[in-house]
Write a protein that holds these residues in place. Structure first.
Motif, PDB file in Angstrom:
ATOM      1  N   ASN A 136       8.438 -55.350  28.174  1.00  0.00           N
ATOM      2  CA  ASN A 136       8.097 -54.820  26.851  1.00  0.00           C
ATOM      3  C   ASN A 136       7.936 -55.979  25.886  1.00  0.00           C
ATOM      4  N   VAL A 137       6.723 -56.140  25.352  1.00  0.00           N
ATOM      5  CA  VAL A 137       6.450 -57.261  24.464  1.00  0.00           C
ATOM      6  C   VAL A 137       7.270 -57.155  23.187  1.00  0.00           C
ATOM      7  N   CYS A 138       7.488 -55.986  22.677  1.00  0.00           N
ATOM      8  CA  CYS A 138       8.271 -55.806  21.453  1.00  0.00           C
ATOM      9  C   CYS A 138       9.744 -55.728  21.832  1.00  0.00           C
ATOM     10  N   PHE A 139      10.480 -56.805  21.602  1.00  0.00           N
ATOM     11  CA  PHE A 139      11.859 -56.875  22.049  1.00  0.00           C
ATOM     12  C   PHE A 139      12.755 -55.934  21.268  1.00  0.00           C
ATOM     13  N   TYR A 140      12.412 -55.693  20.013  1.00  0.00           N
ATOM     14  CA  TYR A 140      13.263 -54.857  19.169  1.00  0.00           C
ATOM     15  C   TYR A 140      12.881 -53.387  19.253  1.00  0.00           C
ATOM     16  N   VAL A 141      11.631 -53.118  19.606  1.00  0.00           N
ATOM     17  CA  VAL A 141      11.131 -51.753  19.583  1.00  0.00           C
ATOM     18  C   VAL A 141      10.754 -51.356  21.001  1.00  0.00           C
ATOM     19  N   GLN A 142      11.433 -50.360  21.542  1.00  0.00           N
ATOM     20  CA  GLN A 142      11.155 -49.948  22.900  1.00  0.00           C
ATOM     21  C   GLN A 142       9.879 -49.124  22.991  1.00  0.00           C
ATOM     22  N   ASN A 143       9.584 -48.320  21.982  1.00  0.00           N
ATOM     23  CA  ASN A 143       8.412 -47.451  21.988  1.00  0.00           C
ATOM     24  C   ASN A 143       7.753 -47.484  20.612  1.00  0.00           C
ATOM     25  N   PRO A 144       6.446 -47.254  20.566  1.00  0.00           N
ATOM     26  CA  PRO A 144       5.782 -47.221  19.254  1.00  0.00           C
ATOM     27  C   PRO A 144       6.303 -46.063  18.411  1.00  0.00           C
ATOM     28  N   THR A 145       6.310 -46.275  17.103  1.00  0.00           N
ATOM     29  CA  THR A 145       6.759 -45.233  16.189  1.00  0.00           C
ATOM     30  C   THR A 145       5.733 -44.107  16.145  1.00  0.00           C
ATOM     31  N   ASP A 146       6.227 -42.882  16.158  1.00  0.00           N
ATOM     32  CA  ASP A 146       5.346 -41.715  16.147  1.00  0.00           C
ATOM     33  C   ASP A 146       4.869 -41.474  14.715  1.00  0.00           C
ATOM     34  N   ILE A 147       3.639 -41.876  14.445  1.00  0.00           N
ATOM     35  CA  ILE A 147       3.068 -41.751  13.114  1.00  0.00           C
ATOM     36  C   ILE A 147       2.292 -40.437  12.998  1.00  0.00           C
ATOM     37  N   LEU A 148       2.554 -39.677  11.921  1.00  0.00           N
ATOM     38  CA  LEU A 148       1.796 -38.471  11.597  1.00  0.00           C
ATOM     39  C   LEU A 148       1.212 -38.639  10.200  1.00  0.00           C
ATOM     40  N   LEU A 149      -0.023 -38.204  10.018  1.00  0.00           N
ATOM     41  CA  LEU A 149      -0.703 -38.332   8.741  1.00  0.00           C
ATOM     42  C   LEU A 149      -0.341 -37.168   7.828  1.00  0.00           C
ATOM     43  N   PHE A 196       9.365 -46.094   5.857  1.00  0.00           N
ATOM     44  CA  PHE A 196      10.220 -47.059   6.534  1.00  0.00           C
ATOM     45  C   PHE A 196      10.938 -47.900   5.479  1.00  0.00           C
ATOM     46  N   SER A 197      12.261 -47.904   5.528  1.00  0.00           N
ATOM     47  CA  SER A 197      13.050 -48.691   4.584  1.00  0.00           C
ATOM     48  C   SER A 197      14.013 -49.637   5.289  1.00  0.00           C
ATOM     49  N   SER A 198      13.931 -49.711   6.619  1.00  0.00           N
ATOM     50  CA  SER A 198      14.775 -50.634   7.367  1.00  0.00           C
ATOM     51  C   SER A 198      14.257 -50.696   8.797  1.00  0.00           C
ATOM     52  N   GLY A 199      14.746 -51.696   9.533  1.00  0.00           N
ATOM     53  CA  GLY A 199      14.473 -51.776  10.955  1.00  0.00           C
ATOM     54  C   GLY A 199      13.134 -52.396  11.300  1.00  0.00           C
ATOM     55  N   TYR A 208      11.255 -54.864   8.494  1.00  0.00           N
ATOM     56  CA  TYR A 208      11.529 -54.648   7.070  1.00  0.00           C
ATOM     57  C   TYR A 208      12.524 -55.669   6.527  1.00  0.00           C
ATOM     58  N   GLU A 209      13.643 -55.890   7.227  1.00  0.00           N
ATOM     59  CA  GLU A 209      14.656 -56.813   6.715  1.00  0.00           C
ATOM     60  C   GLU A 209      14.131 -58.238   6.638  1.00  0.00           C
ATOM     61  N   ALA A 210      13.314 -58.632   7.593  1.00  0.00           N
ATOM     62  CA  ALA A 210      12.767 -59.992   7.584  1.00  0.00           C
ATOM     63  C   ALA A 210      11.612 -60.135   6.602  1.00  0.00           C
ATOM     64  N   THR A 269      10.423 -54.332  -1.649  1.00  0.00           N
ATOM     65  CA  THR A 269      11.275 -53.782  -2.707  1.00  0.00           C
ATOM     66  C   THR A 269      11.289 -52.265  -2.713  1.00  0.00           C
ATOM     67  N   GLU A 270      10.452 -51.626  -1.897  1.00  0.00           N
ATOM     68  CA  GLU A 270      10.405 -50.166  -1.792  1.00  0.00           C
ATOM     69  C   GLU A 270      10.232 -49.789  -0.328  1.00  0.00           C
ATOM     70  N   PRO A 271      10.449 -48.524   0.002  1.00  0.00           N
ATOM     71  CA  PRO A 271      10.083 -48.073   1.348  1.00  0.00           C
ATOM     72  C   PRO A 271       8.577 -48.208   1.553  1.00  0.00           C
ATOM     73  N   LEU A 272       8.156 -48.172   2.799  1.00  0.00           N
ATOM     74  CA  LEU A 272       6.742 -48.363   3.137  1.00  0.00           C
ATOM     75  C   LEU A 272       6.207 -47.166   3.901  1.00  0.00           C
TER      76      LEU A 272
END
Length: 541
Positions: free
Chosen positions: A362-375, A421-424, A499-501, A524-527
């Motif tokens: 898994n190339v993304c060491f911190y994220v095991q799976n992509p985030t499920d985005i809904l519009l 998204f406000s963290s992670g 987010y933290e970085a 400075t805000e959630p995204l």
């Protein structure tokens, strides 16, 4: 307290300053090491060296011995405050004592006793002790400076005001002008103090970020090390398994071939024996013996048939037996072909495990799976169609006439994600191959929804990867664009958020994956994930 006479004894006769690293000649005189070295250097080659004070001579260059006691005394005197060594009472002739004040009118420094006498007269102007009296006198009239010319920003005397070049100018007393300047300096000091505090806070923040970066790097290093250690273990196990299988198959093939070779060797020996017997019969001269020898069967028949010229006779002769037996030859051929070869299919199947190992990384060491985005349809412009699964945004010329919600985009054909998204750490991917013009990125929920500043990337509340006209690509924030190469595929892109970085990265999912650009900031805000569709459609996953 050191006296003036004592201080003079501590002065080097060459540089006339207090000794620095004093050394002693054989004649007993002391000098700074650097000073006497320079003098001796000038005497080099003259054949004789002499003391700068007593002129005592010697043939060899004198050895310089450090005077430790004198060095300690000089260092102690040098550390005494200036008011105890520099500014002395001008009236205490025999034993000058430290001055407490300086009289500008008399151009004299005063001790406690003489200062009291001067203090009774208003004509005398007393200041803190100083040796720079010329700075307190007018350079033109040699009078005491009493006023400040605000037009020329200069300290002046009474004559300057009456007959000098400052006549008629706006004047202030020195104290008044000094207080005004001090007030300005206090304001400047306050601003500088604030800026210094801000700078210190920024330094602390950066140091904290550096520590976090080092900590994160250590964690990533540990993860990568463990990953490659596991890969090496799996690769070694796979190598052993495949090599073992190859050895097993090679041994099986070798054994089968050895059996056939052994059978053929026996057959070859039998044929050789028959050949020798026939050769012996052919070499015999006694016809009776030859004729009485049992029939050789197949060999004789074969030779007889080979010597016949009548084809009919040849075809009418019965089968010649072993050597001409087609079934016998085919049986041996089947044995040879039956041995076979290495089972490449089996080996290839094992090698597919290698592909599984690589795919499993898994190339993304911190994220095991992509985030499920809904519009979020409540944010979609009325010319944007949202698919039933909430994954695809399409541009339409038909106005959807949705309710006039506060969060809906009215000026640009844009839509946000339902999730914020406000963290992670998170990543999501977008398929953009079907759209000629597009923007994908992230923004704060406080982004404008109606004005011409509401386009993602066109303000300080959003960041985007954009494809514009003429196939030009860029990462845009606050209308500042960073151009990207246009010679790589952009059919599918990935957006990665830490987010933290404070990092937002864009990738092209070509082969191999290409890193496009990383934005580093402080969120400075959630995204929200954000899309802008000019033509056709784009899809998130």
């Amino acid at each position: 307290m050191a006296s003036a006479d004592l201080r003079q004894e501590l002065d080097c006769s060459i540089c006339l300053n207090i000794y620095t690293d004093p050394v002693t000649l054989r004649c007993g005189h002391n000098f700074c090491r650097v000073c006497i070295d320079r003098v001796l250097d000038t005497q080099e080659g003259s054949g004789v060296y002499s003391c700068p004070e007593c002129r005592s001579e010697c043939q060899d260059r004198p050895v310089l011995e450090k005077n430790r006691k004198l060095c300690n005394i000089a260092e102690h005197v040098r550390s005494i405050p200036e008011e105890e060594t520099g500014v002395r009472c001008s009236y205490c002739v025999h034993s000058p004592v430290p001055a407490l004040k300086t009289c500008i009118k008399c151009e004299a420094s005063l001790c406690d006793i003489h200062w009291r006498t001067h203090n009774k007269s208003a004509e005398h102007v007393l200041i803190d002790p100083t040796t720079s009296l010329e700075k307190r006198l007018c350079s033109v009239h040699k009078e005491i400076l009493k006023y400040f010319c605000t037009e020329d920003a200069a300290c002046i005397c009474v004559s300057c005001c009456l007959i000098g070049e400052h006549r008629g100018h706006q004047m202030e007393s020195l104290d008044e002008a000094s207080e005004k300047k001090k007030e300005k300096l206090r304001n400047v000091l306050q601003k500088l103090t604030t800026k210094r505090e801000e700078t210190e806070n920024r330094v602390q923040s950066l140091q904290e970020r550096r520590r976090e970066g080092q900590k994160k790097a250590a964690g990533v290093t540990e993860t990568v090390t463990a990953l490659f250690r596991d890969i090496r273990r799996q690769m070694e196990d796979l190598e052993k398994s495949i090599l073992s299988e190859i050895s097993r198959q090679e041994e099986s093939v070798s054994l089968s071939v050895s059996v056939i070779i052994q059978q053929l060797e026996i057959k070859k020996d039998e044929l050789s024996r028959k050949m020798r017997h026939i050769q012996e019969l052919c070499n015999m001269s006694d016809p009776v013996t030859v004729l009485q020898e049992p029939d050789t069967g197949d060999l004789c028949a074969t030779e007889e048939l080979c010597n016949m010229t009548d084809p009919v006779t040849v075809f009418q002769k019965p089968d010649t037996g072993d050597l001409c037996d087609t079934e016998d030859r085919e049986r041996h051929d089947d044995q040879v072909h039956g041995v076979g070869d290495l089972d490449v299919g089996l080996i290839s199947g094992k090698l597919h495990t290698l592909s599984d190992i690589i795919t499993g990384i898994n190339v993304c060491f911190y994220v095991q799976n992509p985030t499920d985005i809904l519009l979020d349809v409540n944010t979609a412009h009325n010319n944007i169609l949202i698919s039933g699964d909430g994954k695809t945004a399409s541009r339409s010329d038909i106005n959807e006439n949705r309710p006039d919600a506060q969060e809906r985009f009215h000026y640009y054909s844009q839509v946000l994600s339902t999730m914020r998204f406000s963290s992670g750490q998170h990543y999501w991917e977008v398929e953009v191959r079907e759209s000629e013009l597009w923007m994908v990125g992230m923004c704060y929920p406080s982004i404008d929804r109606k004005g011409d500043q509401s386009v993602i990337g066109g303000n300080n509340k959003s960041w985007c990867l954009c494809r514009g006209y003429n196939n030009r690509y860029a990462v845009i924030h606050d209308r500042e664009a960073i151009q990207l190469p246009d010679n790589i595929p952009y059919d599918r892109v990935r957006i990665y958020l830490d987010y933290e970085a404070g990092q937002l990265s864009f990738y092209s999912l070509c082969d191999p994956i290409r890193h496009l650009h990383t934005v580093t900031t402080t969120f400075t805000e959630p995204l929200h994930a954000a899309l802008n569709v000019y033509k056709l459609w784009i899809k998130v996953s």
